[in-house]
Write a protein that holds these residues in place. Structure first.
Motif, PDB file in Angstrom:
ATOM      1  N   LYS A  64       0.830  -1.204   0.000  1.00 29.38           N
ATOM      2  CA  LYS A  64       0.000   0.000   0.000  1.00 29.38           C
ATOM      3  C   LYS A  64       0.862   1.251   0.000  1.00 29.38           C
ATOM      4  N   SER A  65       0.237   2.373  -0.223  1.00 29.03           N
ATOM      5  CA  SER A  65       0.938   3.657  -0.249  1.00 29.03           C
ATOM      6  C   SER A  65       1.618   3.903   1.095  1.00 29.03           C
ATOM      7  N   GLY A  66       2.886   4.329   1.038  1.00 32.43           N
ATOM      8  CA  GLY A  66       3.646   4.577   2.255  1.00 32.43           C
ATOM      9  C   GLY A  66       4.411   3.365   2.746  1.00 32.43           C
ATOM     10  N   SER A  67       4.126   2.203   2.197  1.00 36.52           N
ATOM     11  CA  SER A  67       4.830   0.980   2.567  1.00 36.52           C
ATOM     12  C   SER A  67       6.202   0.961   1.894  1.00 36.52           C
ATOM     13  N   HIS A  68       7.144   0.210   2.438  1.00 33.28           N
ATOM     14  CA  HIS A  68       8.441   0.113   1.775  1.00 33.28           C
ATOM     15  C   HIS A  68       8.443  -0.964   0.692  1.00 33.28           C
ATOM     16  N   TYR A  69       7.276  -1.578   0.460  1.00 35.00           N
ATOM     17  CA  TYR A  69       7.076  -2.496  -0.663  1.00 35.00           C
ATOM     18  C   TYR A  69       6.288  -1.779  -1.749  1.00 35.00           C
ATOM     19  N   SER A  70       6.687  -1.972  -3.020  1.00 37.47           N
ATOM     20  CA  SER A  70       5.898  -1.424  -4.123  1.00 37.47           C
ATOM     21  C   SER A  70       5.956  -2.386  -5.300  1.00 37.47           C
ATOM     22  N   LEU A  71       4.889  -2.376  -6.094  1.00 41.57           N
ATOM     23  CA  LEU A  71       4.804  -3.224  -7.280  1.00 41.57           C
ATOM     24  C   LEU A  71       4.929  -2.372  -8.528  1.00 41.57           C
ATOM     25  N   SER A  72       5.727  -2.859  -9.476  1.00 41.48           N
ATOM     26  CA  SER A  72       5.842  -2.229 -10.782  1.00 41.48           C
ATOM     27  C   SER A  72       5.682  -3.356 -11.799  1.00 41.48           C
ATOM     28  N   GLY A  73       4.488  -3.454 -12.386  1.00 40.98           N
ATOM     29  CA  GLY A  73       4.192  -4.646 -13.187  1.00 40.98           C
ATOM     30  C   GLY A  73       4.161  -5.814 -12.227  1.00 40.98           C
ATOM     31  N   GLY A  74       4.962  -6.836 -12.499  1.00 44.59           N
ATOM     32  CA  GLY A  74       5.062  -7.952 -11.572  1.00 44.59           C
ATOM     33  C   GLY A  74       6.245  -7.862 -10.647  1.00 44.59           C
ATOM     34  N   ASN A  75       7.071  -6.819 -10.807  1.00 46.11           N
ATOM     35  CA  ASN A  75       8.287  -6.693 -10.008  1.00 46.11           C
ATOM     36  C   ASN A  75       7.990  -6.123  -8.621  1.00 46.11           C
ATOM     37  N   LEU A  76       8.609  -6.744  -7.603  1.00 46.91           N
ATOM     38  CA  LEU A  76       8.460  -6.276  -6.233  1.00 46.91           C
ATOM     39  C   LEU A  76       9.699  -5.491  -5.851  1.00 46.91           C
ATOM     40  N   ARG A  77       9.524  -4.228  -5.504  1.00 52.13           N
ATOM     41  CA  ARG A  77      10.623  -3.353  -5.075  1.00 52.13           C
ATOM     42  C   ARG A  77      10.523  -3.185  -3.566  1.00 52.13           C
ATOM     43  N   ILE A  78      11.657  -3.439  -2.884  1.00 50.49           N
ATOM     44  CA  ILE A  78      11.709  -3.271  -1.435  1.00 50.49           C
ATOM     45  C   ILE A  78      12.721  -2.171  -1.146  1.00 50.49           C
ATOM     46  N   SER A  79      12.237  -1.049  -0.632  1.00 55.50           N
ATOM     47  CA  SER A  79      13.123   0.070  -0.312  1.00 55.50           C
ATOM     48  C   SER A  79      13.272   0.160   1.206  1.00 55.50           C
ATOM     49  N   HIS A  80      14.231   0.953   1.668  1.00 57.15           N
ATOM     50  CA  HIS A  80      14.485   1.107   3.106  1.00 57.15           C
ATOM     51  C   HIS A  80      14.605  -0.265   3.764  1.00 57.15           C
ATOM     52  N   LEU A  81      15.533  -1.077   3.256  1.00 57.74           N
ATOM     53  CA  LEU A  81      15.691  -2.456   3.716  1.00 57.74           C
ATOM     54  C   LEU A  81      15.854  -2.562   5.227  1.00 57.74           C
TER      55      LEU A  81
END
Length: 143
Positions: A64-81
């Motif tokens: 969700k918005s504000g989460s450190h997980y985001s989806l771009s197409g099928g790719n999962l991006r994890i920021s602020h590990l």
């Protein structure tokens, strides 16, 4: 059992099929900073176009918005590990009206090497020509 494509009008309807699945990632702890991120890749084809979801340790991720997980197409991006929160086993799920497929498991682990202990050791006496074993415990490590 392989799903047979179903033709409706001019387009072929098909259940999802992976064209790219995620691979495991080992991330060095020393470079974990607020700006660091990893991306797990996942891509599938199908008609209608698949929708993607991700699981971490069998629990669905809610990017969700504000989460450190985001989806771009099928790719999962994890920021602020976060080593404690993000390490684990990830799987991609691709779904359309004809079914859902689950990717192979991909792990995210954090590599580290702690410093060697610097305490002074006792001297060891040995006769010339005799063998000796000097024990040296490695520092804590992973990856």
């Amino acid at each position: 059992m392989v799903a047979e494509p179903f033709q409706a009008g001019s387009s072929i309807l098909q259940s999802p099929v992976f064209t790219k699945q995620p691979g495991s990632i080992v991330y060095p702890v020393e470079i974990v900073e607020k700006n660091r991120e990893v991306v797990f890749s996942c891509e599938a084809q199908g008609n209608p176009h698949p929708m993607y979801r991700w699981k971490l340790n069998s629990t669905e991720i809610n990017p969700k918005s504000g989460s450190h997980y985001s989806l771009s197409g099928g790719n999962l991006r994890i920021s602020h590990l976060n080593k404690d929160q993000d390490a684990g086993t990830y799987q991609c799920l691709a779904s359309n009206s004809f079914g859902t497929i689950v990717s192979r498991e991909a792990s995210l682990t954090f590599a580290y090497l702690e410093s060697f202990k610097t305490h002074r050791r006792n001297s060891v006496s040995v006769r010339e020509g005799q063998g000796v074993v000097l024990l040296c415990g490695p520092p804590s490590h992973s990856g």
